[in-house]
Design a protein around this motif. Structure first.
Motif, PDB file in Angstrom:
ATOM      1  N   ALA A  41      40.663  55.013  25.082  1.00  0.00           N
ATOM      2  CA  ALA A  41      41.655  54.416  25.715  1.00  0.00           C
ATOM      3  C   ALA A  41      41.084  53.069  25.876  1.00  0.00           C
ATOM      4  O   ALA A  41      41.230  51.457  25.873  1.00  0.00           O
ATOM      5  CB  ALA A  41      43.006  54.237  26.615  1.00  0.00           C
ATOM      6  N   ARG A  42      40.297  52.872  26.551  1.00  0.00           N
ATOM      7  CA  ARG A  42      39.336  51.683  26.950  1.00  0.00           C
ATOM      8  C   ARG A  42      39.191  51.201  25.890  1.00  0.00           C
ATOM      9  O   ARG A  42      38.122  49.840  25.986  1.00  0.00           O
ATOM     10  CB  ARG A  42      37.900  52.035  28.919  1.00  0.00           C
ATOM     11  N   THR A  43      37.817  51.945  25.366  1.00  0.00           N
ATOM     12  CA  THR A  43      37.332  51.137  24.354  1.00  0.00           C
ATOM     13  C   THR A  43      38.479  50.421  23.156  1.00  0.00           C
ATOM     14  O   THR A  43      37.771  48.886  22.399  1.00  0.00           O
ATOM     15  CB  THR A  43      36.502  51.924  23.513  1.00  0.00           C
ATOM     16  N   LYS A  44      39.355  50.632  23.089  1.00  0.00           N
ATOM     17  CA  LYS A  44      40.324  49.979  22.118  1.00  0.00           C
ATOM     18  C   LYS A  44      40.998  49.241  22.718  1.00  0.00           C
ATOM     19  O   LYS A  44      40.974  48.223  22.442  1.00  0.00           O
ATOM     20  CB  LYS A  44      41.396  51.634  21.434  1.00  0.00           C
ATOM     21  N   ALA A  45      41.465  49.240  24.531  1.00  0.00           N
ATOM     22  CA  ALA A  45      41.848  48.583  24.356  1.00  0.00           C
ATOM     23  C   ALA A  45      40.480  46.846  24.597  1.00  0.00           C
ATOM     24  O   ALA A  45      40.977  45.633  24.553  1.00  0.00           O
ATOM     25  CB  ALA A  45      41.956  48.202  26.317  1.00  0.00           C
ATOM     26  N   LEU A  46      40.189  47.018  24.882  1.00  0.00           N
ATOM     27  CA  LEU A  46      38.522  46.444  25.255  1.00  0.00           C
ATOM     28  C   LEU A  46      38.595  45.544  23.363  1.00  0.00           C
ATOM     29  O   LEU A  46      38.144  44.216  23.472  1.00  0.00           O
ATOM     30  CB  LEU A  46      36.976  46.479  25.359  1.00  0.00           C
ATOM     31  N   ALA A  47      38.398  46.530  22.440  1.00  0.00           N
ATOM     32  CA  ALA A  47      38.140  46.183  21.368  1.00  0.00           C
ATOM     33  C   ALA A  47      39.321  44.645  20.518  1.00  0.00           C
ATOM     34  O   ALA A  47      39.220  43.519  20.471  1.00  0.00           O
ATOM     35  CB  ALA A  47      38.410  47.157  20.160  1.00  0.00           C
ATOM     36  N   GLY A  48      40.641  45.363  21.121  1.00  0.00           N
ATOM     37  CA  GLY A  48      41.714  44.389  20.965  1.00  0.00           C
ATOM     38  C   GLY A  48      41.708  43.002  21.440  1.00  0.00           C
ATOM     39  O   GLY A  48      42.412  41.878  21.529  1.00  0.00           O
ATOM     40  N   PHE A  49      41.141  43.410  22.590  1.00  0.00           N
ATOM     41  CA  PHE A  49      41.199  42.357  23.450  1.00  0.00           C
ATOM     42  C   PHE A  49      40.394  41.143  23.116  1.00  0.00           C
ATOM     43  O   PHE A  49      40.207  39.772  23.393  1.00  0.00           O
ATOM     44  CB  PHE A  49      40.566  41.997  25.392  1.00  0.00           C
ATOM     45  N   LYS A  50      39.311  41.172  22.576  1.00  0.00           N
ATOM     46  CA  LYS A  50      37.772  40.776  22.292  1.00  0.00           C
ATOM     47  C   LYS A  50      38.905  40.045  20.927  1.00  0.00           C
ATOM     48  O   LYS A  50      37.729  38.863  20.750  1.00  0.00           O
ATOM     49  CB  LYS A  50      37.002  41.310  22.032  1.00  0.00           C
ATOM     50  N   ASN A  51      38.933  40.659  19.815  1.00  0.00           N
ATOM     51  CA  ASN A  51      39.545  40.595  18.532  1.00  0.00           C
ATOM     52  C   ASN A  51      41.490  39.962  18.642  1.00  0.00           C
ATOM     53  O   ASN A  51      42.008  39.136  17.961  1.00  0.00           O
ATOM     54  CB  ASN A  51      39.922  41.287  17.833  1.00  0.00           C
TER      55      ASN A  51
END
Length: 425
Positions: free
Chosen positions: A281-291
């Motif tokens: 979940a943390r990885t997914k959230a960070l990826a969404g924030f970056k993109n």
């Protein structure tokens, strides 16, 4: 000064150029030469100053020029406090080491250890690790640190804050006595200086910016607001300003979840990131924030450590931290790589003590702006929030380290670890 003047190899200069860098940052200019000379280094460097390259580049050069052993023992160990920071450091190592025959790997808790163990068995020159998973794998006999030539403690102040001192001490006991030691910290507290004295040998001390100061490129301001109106105000600022990519800090995990839900209800694409969230979940959230698919990332201090978000324009302190050094860490997420950034703090009367402590630390008064309709009651209490609502004060007794995974056998060089003595780093 250019990277060519730092004594780096052609392979490293090629990798640096490929990333688009031509001029080293101040911390890179000051740290790389003494590290290449084999000296111990104590560096004060805030987030966004390029400190990771400041130690990865010279480590890559030193190892590439040394003897290559067929079984590839761990020759450089980089300890970090969080999973996100560990993953980011590994990414940097792989980018800068693209044209070198150097193998690197990362290990941290919260995920299955089998893929990590498989990679270790293939041989690794540089290992990036969080303390808990490192100790667990060492206890299982799945790695050895007897050939480590270089030790790096990155974000050393944060590791002490998180209670990893005992873990660090255990790890030091199994490392070779003769090694190069590098310590990087955003702040030089008494605890950090004490730790440095016990690890570093005649260190070269370098600083990217004066100790405990904030980056000049960051515009800082404080909005006084009634505590119960903070959520309404932050939603107003984001929507009316049409802001994109906002990193928001809360003091607690529960507060992060609650604020995130309110933002989503108001039409703001947001996600929360904290210790109770799984690694996926943390990885997914960070990826969404970056993109750009997420507008706001709501985080606690520990969870946000190590996040690498280029050109982040806004950081908002929904609540002021009760440890003043955390303010420096938080706002250091913006104003990076020469870009301008804005750090806004929503300040309620019960945070008066926290604001004063922050201003004392950074040596300046933060500019205050009032927004009509959100001002707090002038008669509101300025008594600090209860300690249970935030992280402990720095001068309190350090928490015992907690690491990941199940209890392991005590028949190992690190000694016994209690079942409840764990943190998922």
């Amino acid at each position: 000064m250019s990277f060519n003047s730092l004594g780096l190899s052609d392979a490293l200069l090629k990798a640096v150029s490929k990333k688009g860098y031509t001029i080293p940052s101040p911390i890179q200019q000051k740290a790389i030469p003494p590290i290449l000379e084999g000296k111990d280094v104590l560096a004060s460097a805030q987030t966004g100053t390029g400190k990771t390259a400041g130690f990865t580049l010279p480590i890559l050069q030193t190892l590439s020029q040394g003897k290559h052993l067929s079984h590839r023992p761990i020759r450089a160990l980089i300890l970090t406090p969080t999973r996100e920071l560990a993953a980011q450091i590994l990414a940097n190592i792989k980018e800068y080491g693209e044209f070198l025959d150097i193998r690197s790997a990362v290990i941290f808790g919260g995920v299955n250890q089998k893929p990590q163990v498989a990679q270790l068995r293939q041989g690794v020159d540089i290992l990036v690790a969080t303390p808990g998973r490192l100790i667990d794998l060492q206890n299982q006999g799945l790695l050895t640190l007897s050939k480590v030539e270089i030790l790096v403690l990155d974000e050393a102040d944060r590791m002490l804050d998180m209670g990893f001192l005992r873990d660090i001490e255990r790890i030091l006991k199994v490392l070779p006595a003769k090694r190069q030691n590098l310590m990087f910290s955003a702040t030089f507290s008494k605890d950090i200086k004490k730790l440095a004295m016990g690890i570093l040998h005649k260190p070269v001390q370098v600083e990217a910016t004066p100790e405990n100061t904030t980056v000049d490129a960051i515009t800082q301001k404080v909005y006084p607001v009634a505590k119960e109106k903070k959520t309404e105000l932050i939603i107003k600022l984001i929507t009316e300003g049409n802001w994109q990519q906002i990193l928001v800090f809360t003091r607690t995990k529960q507060g992060a979840n609650k604020l995130c839900e309110a933002m989503i209800s108001a039409g703001i694409k947001a996600a929360a990131i904290h210790g109770n969230k799984g690694q996926g979940a943390r990885t997914k959230a960070l990826a969404g924030f970056k993109n750009g698919s997420l507008t706001a990332l709501v985080a606690t201090d520990i969870a946000a450590r190590g996040l690498d978000i280029p050109l982040l324009p806004h950081v908002i302190n929904f609540e002021l931290p009760n440890i003043p050094e955390d303010y420096v860490h938080r706002i250091g997420r913006t104003g990076r790589a020469g870009a301008n950034g804005e750090a806004i703090s929503l300040f309620s009367p019960d945070e008066t003590t926290f604001l004063r402590d922050i201003e004392k630390l950074i040596g300046m008064k933060l500019p205050i702006e009032n927004i009509a309709g959100f001002e707090p009651d002038p008669k509101a209490s300025t008594q600090p929030i209860k300690q249970g609502q935030g992280r402990q004060q720095r001068n309190s007794t350090p928490r015992q380290p907690k690491t990941d995974n199940s209890n392991r056998s005590s028949n190992n060089s690190f000694g016994p670890r209690r079942t409840n003595d764990r943190r998922s780093n």
